[in-house]
Scaffold this motif. Structure first.
Motif, PDB file in Angstrom:
ATOM      1  N   UNK A 173       0.814  -1.214   0.000  1.00  0.00           N
ATOM      2  CA  UNK A 173       0.000   0.000   0.000  1.00  0.00           C
ATOM      3  C   UNK A 173       0.849   1.266   0.000  1.00  0.00           C
ATOM      4  N   UNK A 174       1.914   1.257   0.794  1.00  0.00           N
ATOM      5  CA  UNK A 174       2.743   2.450   0.893  1.00  0.00           C
ATOM      6  C   UNK A 174       3.397   2.774  -0.447  1.00  0.00           C
ATOM      7  N   UNK A 175       3.879   1.743  -1.126  1.00  0.00           N
ATOM      8  CA  UNK A 175       4.520   1.947  -2.432  1.00  0.00           C
ATOM      9  C   UNK A 175       3.507   2.385  -3.487  1.00  0.00           C
ATOM     10  N   UNK A 176       2.314   1.790  -3.448  1.00  0.00           N
ATOM     11  CA  UNK A 176       1.300   2.172  -4.425  1.00  0.00           C
ATOM     12  C   UNK A 176       0.900   3.628  -4.223  1.00  0.00           C
ATOM     13  N   UNK A 177       0.754   4.032  -2.979  1.00  0.00           N
ATOM     14  CA  UNK A 177       0.440   5.439  -2.716  1.00  0.00           C
ATOM     15  C   UNK A 177       1.553   6.347  -3.232  1.00  0.00           C
ATOM     16  N   UNK A 178       2.798   5.876  -3.133  1.00  0.00           N
ATOM     17  CA  UNK A 178       3.917   6.667  -3.624  1.00  0.00           C
ATOM     18  C   UNK A 178       3.850   6.826  -5.143  1.00  0.00           C
ATOM     19  N   UNK A 179       3.519   5.743  -5.851  1.00  0.00           N
ATOM     20  CA  UNK A 179       3.383   5.824  -7.309  1.00  0.00           C
ATOM     21  C   UNK A 179       2.327   6.865  -7.679  1.00  0.00           C
ATOM     22  N   UNK A 180       1.194   6.826  -6.994  1.00  0.00           N
ATOM     23  CA  UNK A 180       0.118   7.779  -7.279  1.00  0.00           C
ATOM     24  C   UNK A 180       0.528   9.199  -6.910  1.00  0.00           C
ATOM     25  N   UNK A 181       1.249   9.332  -5.805  1.00  0.00           N
ATOM     26  CA  UNK A 181       1.725  10.654  -5.391  1.00  0.00           C
ATOM     27  C   UNK A 181       2.668  11.244  -6.433  1.00  0.00           C
ATOM     28  N   UNK A 182       3.573  10.402  -6.959  1.00  0.00           N
ATOM     29  CA  UNK A 182       4.511  10.886  -7.971  1.00  0.00           C
ATOM     30  C   UNK A 182       3.805  11.162  -9.294  1.00  0.00           C
ATOM     31  N   UNK A 183       2.760  10.395  -9.594  1.00  0.00           N
ATOM     32  CA  UNK A 183       1.968  10.659 -10.801  1.00  0.00           C
ATOM     33  C   UNK A 183       1.330  12.038 -10.708  1.00  0.00           C
ATOM     34  N   UNK A 184       0.746  12.328  -9.560  1.00  0.00           N
ATOM     35  CA  UNK A 184       0.133  13.635  -9.335  1.00  0.00           C
ATOM     36  C   UNK A 184       1.191  14.746  -9.382  1.00  0.00           C
ATOM     37  N   UNK A 185       2.313  14.530  -8.714  1.00  0.00           N
ATOM     38  CA  UNK A 185       3.343  15.572  -8.630  1.00  0.00           C
ATOM     39  C   UNK A 185       3.908  15.905 -10.005  1.00  0.00           C
TER      40      UNK A 185
END
Length: 268
Positions: free
Chosen positions: A181-193
């Motif tokens: 979950x933590x890594x998936x949230x990071x992928x989405x965070x970087x997609x947004x950023x």
């Protein structure tokens, strides 16, 4: 491919035509002549699609690889751009190039856009928790395919996909179910950023290239040769670093933000 930031930029540029009457439709398919004498009620976008709304119908525009709009000015001739439609809206002329335009002969429903806005990485309404919830369900998908799934990640194209996975240190072949979950949230965070970074660079008309990995030859972090391969069911050419995005990199601690490169990336 024109991705979410480019479509939002086009949408904002066209807001000047709201409440304008369309006086003429030329250089376009005959079915679009029904637009003549109609008033533009609103213009909105979702992901890679732009909608021009009238009372009884609406236009759905997809910009494809190199689509764009131009207001006034001379017609682009020759092989540079293909003119798809030309509309006269009171004192201005709007031209559409290299895009597909579909006339939808039914009233536009705002919920078509509003219900998916929390998933759109380039929307002000973007909701990280809602995005994570929807993407977490795609356990059997490869992460490269998930990010290009417009029903889950509207607006993400190949550039955003490559950049987000690189910044999150995730190998593009990885299955979603194997990402915690933590890594998936990071992928989405970087997609947004990255999406917003790219969008604001367009708003500023900043010529600086915001891409770190896409279409590069060497990794800006470790200087390894960048790998490229057609990946996943979408079969899109993907760029990644075999060192920074190796399977073992998925076990590294999650950082609070993108890792700054040790030195500026060279244009290649």
């Amino acid at each position: 491919m024109v991705e979410g930031p480019g479509v939002r930029n086009q949408c904002e540029k066209l807001q000047r035509f709201r409440n304008r009457r369309l006086n003429a439709a030329t250089m376009c398919p005959s079915e679009l002549t029904v637009l003549v004498d109609q008033v533009v009620l609103s213009i909105c976008c979702l992901g890679k699609q732009l909608f021009v709304v009238f009372v009884s119908f609406y236009l759905r525009i997809h910009f494809g690889m190199n689509g764009t709009t131009r207001i006034n000015g001379k017609v682009v001739e020759g092989g540079e751009k293909k003119l798809v439609a030309e509309f006269k809206l009171e004192r201005d002329i709007l031209r559409l190039y290299d895009c597909t335009v579909a006339l939808i002969e039914r009233p536009f429903r705002p919920e078509q856009v509003s219900t998916s806005k929390p998933l759109d990485f380039c929307a002000d309404e973007y909701c990280p928790d809602r995005s994570f919830e929807v993407c977490r369900r795609a356990a059997a998908q490869m992460i490269s395919d998930l990010l290009l799934d417009q029903s889950r990640c509207p607006g993400v194209g190949n550039v955003i996909k490559c950049e987000a996975l690189f910044r999150a240190c995730i190998n593009p072949h990885t299955l979603v179910e194997s990402i915690d979950d933590e890594r998936l949230r990071l992928v989405l965070k970087e997609s947004r950023a990255f999406t917003m970074e790219w969008y604001y660079s367009k708003v500023r008309r900043d010529v600086q290239n915001v891409r770190l990995i896409y279409n590069r030859r060497t990794c800006p972090w470790c200087r390894s040769v960048v790998q490229k391969q057609y990946v996943g069911h979408t079969n899109r050419l993907t760029f990644w670093c075999g060192t920074c995005q190796s399977p073992s990199s998925h076990t590294r601690p999650v950082l609070s933000g993108p890792v700054p490169p040790p030195r500026p990336a060279k244009r290649s």
